[in-house]
Design a protein around this motif. Structure first.
Motif, PDB file in Angstrom:
ATOM      1  N   LEU A  38      18.129 -10.410  21.692  1.00 16.65           N
ATOM      2  CA  LEU A  38      17.018 -10.063  20.811  1.00 16.65           C
ATOM      3  C   LEU A  38      16.161 -11.315  20.645  1.00 16.65           C
ATOM      4  O   LEU A  38      16.706 -12.407  20.419  1.00 16.65           O
ATOM      5  CB  LEU A  38      17.551  -9.623  19.442  1.00 16.65           C
ATOM      6  CG  LEU A  38      18.448  -8.378  19.458  1.00 16.65           C
ATOM      7  CD1 LEU A  38      19.174  -8.222  18.117  1.00 16.65           C
ATOM      8  CD2 LEU A  38      17.602  -7.134  19.714  1.00 16.65           C
ATOM      9  N   ALA A  87       5.927  -7.858  22.914  1.00 15.56           N
ATOM     10  CA  ALA A  87       4.984  -7.076  22.098  1.00 15.56           C
ATOM     11  C   ALA A  87       5.381  -7.311  20.650  1.00 15.56           C
ATOM     12  O   ALA A  87       6.174  -8.204  20.373  1.00 15.56           O
ATOM     13  CB  ALA A  87       5.075  -5.599  22.472  1.00 15.56           C
ATOM     14  N   SER A 176       6.502  -8.570   4.712  1.00 17.74           N
ATOM     15  CA  SER A 176       7.949  -8.606   4.534  1.00 17.74           C
ATOM     16  C   SER A 176       8.252  -8.377   3.058  1.00 17.74           C
ATOM     17  O   SER A 176       7.408  -8.623   2.208  1.00 17.74           O
ATOM     18  CB  SER A 176       8.494  -9.959   4.984  1.00 17.74           C
ATOM     19  OG  SER A 176       8.100 -10.182   6.320  1.00 17.74           O
TER      20      SER A 176
HETATM   21  O1  CP3 Z   1      11.628 -11.434  23.354  1.00 12.34           O
HETATM   22  C1  CP3 Z   1      11.337 -10.848  22.278  1.00 12.34           C
HETATM   23  O2  CP3 Z   1      12.144 -10.137  21.696  1.00 12.34           O
HETATM   24  C2  CP3 Z   1       9.982 -11.071  21.713  1.00 12.34           C
HETATM   25  C3  CP3 Z   1       9.166  -9.843  21.535  1.00 12.34           C
HETATM   26  C4  CP3 Z   1       9.109  -9.395  20.080  1.00 12.34           C
HETATM   27  C5  CP3 Z   1       8.242  -9.919  19.081  1.00 12.34           C
HETATM   28  N1  CP3 Z   1       8.384  -9.167  17.969  1.00 12.34           N
HETATM   29  C6  CP3 Z   1       7.284 -11.048  19.231  1.00 12.34           C
HETATM   30  C7  CP3 Z   1       7.072 -11.907  18.051  1.00 12.34           C
HETATM   31  C8  CP3 Z   1       9.822  -8.341  19.505  1.00 12.34           C
HETATM   32  C9  CP3 Z   1      10.909  -7.489  20.130  1.00 12.34           C
HETATM   33  C10 CP3 Z   1       9.347  -8.211  18.163  1.00 12.34           C
HETATM   34  C11 CP3 Z   1       9.792  -7.137  17.256  1.00 12.34           C
HETATM   35  C12 CP3 Z   1       9.581  -7.325  15.815  1.00 12.34           C
HETATM   36  N2  CP3 Z   1       8.439  -7.709  15.189  1.00 12.34           N
HETATM   37  C13 CP3 Z   1      10.527  -7.011  14.826  1.00 12.34           C
HETATM   38  C14 CP3 Z   1      11.879  -6.420  15.077  1.00 12.34           C
HETATM   39  C15 CP3 Z   1      12.811  -7.419  15.597  1.00 12.34           C
HETATM   40  C16 CP3 Z   1      13.653  -8.060  14.551  1.00 12.34           C
HETATM   41  O3  CP3 Z   1      13.717  -9.306  14.588  1.00 12.34           O
HETATM   42  O4  CP3 Z   1      14.252  -7.344  13.746  1.00 12.34           O
HETATM   43  C17 CP3 Z   1       9.944  -7.284  13.586  1.00 12.34           C
HETATM   44  C18 CP3 Z   1      10.621  -7.109  12.235  1.00 12.34           C
HETATM   45  C19 CP3 Z   1       8.624  -7.706  13.829  1.00 12.34           C
HETATM   46  C20 CP3 Z   1       7.584  -8.076  12.824  1.00 12.34           C
HETATM   47  C21 CP3 Z   1       7.337  -9.527  12.905  1.00 12.34           C
HETATM   48  N3  CP3 Z   1       6.658 -10.162  13.934  1.00 12.34           N
HETATM   49  C22 CP3 Z   1       7.698 -10.523  11.960  1.00 12.34           C
HETATM   50  C23 CP3 Z   1       8.473 -10.258  10.673  1.00 12.34           C
HETATM   51  C24 CP3 Z   1       7.222 -11.736  12.452  1.00 12.34           C
HETATM   52  C25 CP3 Z   1       7.252 -13.089  11.783  1.00 12.34           C
HETATM   53  C26 CP3 Z   1       8.646 -13.595  11.685  1.00 12.34           C
HETATM   54  C27 CP3 Z   1       8.757 -14.972  12.222  1.00 12.34           C
HETATM   55  O5  CP3 Z   1       9.773 -15.220  12.880  1.00 12.34           O
HETATM   56  O6  CP3 Z   1       7.858 -15.773  11.972  1.00 12.34           O
HETATM   57  C28 CP3 Z   1       6.616 -11.495  13.697  1.00 12.34           C
HETATM   58  C29 CP3 Z   1       6.006 -12.504  14.588  1.00 12.34           C
HETATM   59  C30 CP3 Z   1       6.514 -12.563  15.989  1.00 12.34           C
HETATM   60  N4  CP3 Z   1       6.634 -11.497  16.826  1.00 12.34           N
HETATM   61  C31 CP3 Z   1       6.911 -13.756  16.705  1.00 12.34           C
HETATM   62  C32 CP3 Z   1       7.252 -13.346  18.008  1.00 12.34           C
HETATM   63  C33 CP3 Z   1       7.682 -14.205  19.158  1.00 12.34           C
HETATM   64  C34 CP3 Z   1       6.960 -15.174  16.174  1.00 12.34           C
HETATM   65  C35 CP3 Z   1       5.620 -15.662  15.756  1.00 12.34           C
HETATM   66  C36 CP3 Z   1       4.732 -16.335  16.768  1.00 12.34           C
HETATM   67  O7  CP3 Z   1       4.996 -16.523  17.974  1.00 12.34           O
HETATM   68  O8  CP3 Z   1       3.658 -16.723  16.301  1.00 12.34           O
END
Ligand code: CP3
Length: 375
Positions: A38, A87, A176
């Motif tokens: 993940l 994505a 969140s």
């Molecule tokens: O390889 C992978 O799995 C990356 C692809 C991916 C992202 N988001 C890119 C991302 C996937 C599978 C997700 C799903 C996602 N997005 C979830 C479910 C997965 C889980 O962890 O339960 C959720 C809850 C989200 C919503 C989301 N997107 C949040 C809460 C955040 C911020 C949290 C943080 O770590 O800062 C994001 C941002 C996000 N989506 C990032 C990535 C790589 C990190 C921020 C960035 O690169 O600027």
């Protein structure tokens, strides 16, 4: 809904030249336990940060060439058995008419959270076509991984979407949340708002998943990351039916479905009722207990604590061995973490885990399993 004959044809198509990852999703025998992670493409990885320096998260998601590159780079660097498309869960909000942004350090923010029946009624379900960029990225990833790898196995391609509860929570809270007060208020209100929101989300998510499957996704994972905030009673009353409908309509597209949530120990038997092919476990539940809770008719993905990736080598190796021992070579185990890789995780440790799973995760015949269990 697709006719059942076509379903079978579509499923067969996806099994052709199939990968051990896809076979494990269907609980078919595999030569060894498949492994992926993940959040395998993310901020812990220097290659991702290099791309991220020049593009926002949403730019990466919305540009198929870049999203495909990020997806492929992570899968190849780690040498895992599946690539999850790069994505985000929240992308479908835009065509539904909800603006949002990612605020550094704070996560996603929805500008005008959905708090009333009128607002739910105003959400659009007719513009899913605008999400086509995700399918285009999948097409590129699928083309890249079309040929078998050196070990003869074709890498599996995972498309994904959010589950109705987790997506609704972002829409309603605006980001969140700790206590999900507004989300639960809408659920408990008993008016038309929650059921209509579920219906609209299902309609958008099925069409979105269909685009991904047609583009080459072998499996769809449904993320219900925050479902652990619900009691079993509330899950059953407000979420089980909509989630089951989503799972069944995606399965009808001809692909296995993995259904993942965090903090789900008490919810597992109810989550199993969605008929998902595989349930993703977090690390709090010992894998064998989780598997017993859902029964043999279902695969299990997980469930190493992502923070053990910061532990010394001997501890990390012991934890990897423990997960594999608890799975005991049963068909249907996919090695993964119990939640996503966090920023700061040493990449070499992630690669080391892949190597250990390849070394130790040898499939056993039922007889060998029986003998091992008696030792
Ligand atoms: O390889 C992978 O799995 C990356 C692809 C991916 C992202 N988001 C890119 C991302 C996937 C599978 C997700 C799903 C996602 N997005 C979830 C479910 C997965 C889980 O962890 O339960 C959720 C809850 C989200 C919503 C989301 N997107 C949040 C809460 C955040 C911020 C949290 C943080 O770590 O800062 C994001 C941002 C996000 N989506 C990032 C990535 C790589 C990190 C921020 C960035 O690169 O600027």
């Amino acid at each position: 809904m697709i006719e059942s004959k076509e379903n079978t044809a579509a499923l067969n198509l996806h099994l052709e030249g199939s990968s051990r990852f896809v076979r494990a999703c269907l609980r078919q025998p595999v030569d060894r336990t498949p492994v992926w992670f993940l959040r395998q493409a993310g901020r812990y990885m220097p290659e991702y940060m290099a791309v991220r320096k020049h593009h926002t998260l949403l730019d990466i998601c919305r540009t198929p060439e870049i999203a495909a590159e990020v997806t492929i780079t992570a899968a190849e660097r780690l040498d895992v058995d599946a690539a999850i498309i790069f994505a985000d869960l929240l992308l479908p909000f835009t065509p539904m008419g909800l603006d949002f942004e990612f605020v550094a350090g704070e996560g996603p923010m929805v500008h005008t959270p959905v708090r009333s029946l009128e607002h739910v009624k105003a959400l659009r379900t007719d513009r899913v076509e605008e999400l086509r960029y995700v399918a285009q990225a999948i097409e590129k990833v699928a083309a890249h991984f079309a040929a078998p790898r050196a070990d003869g196995d074709r890498l599996g391609i995972i498309g994904f979407c959010g589950a109705p509860f987790t997506l609704a929570s972002y829409m309603i809270e605006g980001g969140s949340s700790r206590n999900y007060i507004e989300t639960k208020k809408m659920m408990y209100a008993g008016d038309a708002a929650w059921p209509l929101l579920m219906e609209k989300l299902i309609s958008v998510l099925v069409a979105y998943a269909q685009q991904q499957v047609e583009a080459g996704a072998d499996v769809i994972q449904i993320f219900d990351s925050w479902v652990g905030a619900l009691s079993v009673t509330d899950y059953r009353e407000y979420c089980l039916n909509p989630t089951t409908e989503l799972v069944q309509r995606i399965k009808a597209l001809g692909v296995p479905v993995i259904y993942f949530g965090v903090d789900t120990a008490s919810l597992l038997p109810a989550m199993r009722e969605t008929t998902a092919d595989v349930l993703g476990l977090d690390w709090r539940t010992p894998l064998d207990e989780g598997w017993n809770a859902v029964g043999d008719g279902c695969g299990v993905q997980g469930n190493l604590d992502p923070i053990t990736l910061f532990a010394p080598e001997n501890v990390l190796e012991a934890r990897v061995r423990e997960v594999l021992a608890l799975a005991a070579g049963r068909p249907g185990h996919i090695f993964n973490l119990g939640h996503g890789i966090v920023p700061g995780t040493p990449v070499d440790n992630v690669i080391q885990v892949v190597e250990w799973v390849k070394q130790f995760g040898v499939a056993r015949t039922p007889r060998a399993r029986h003998e091992a269990a008696r030792k």
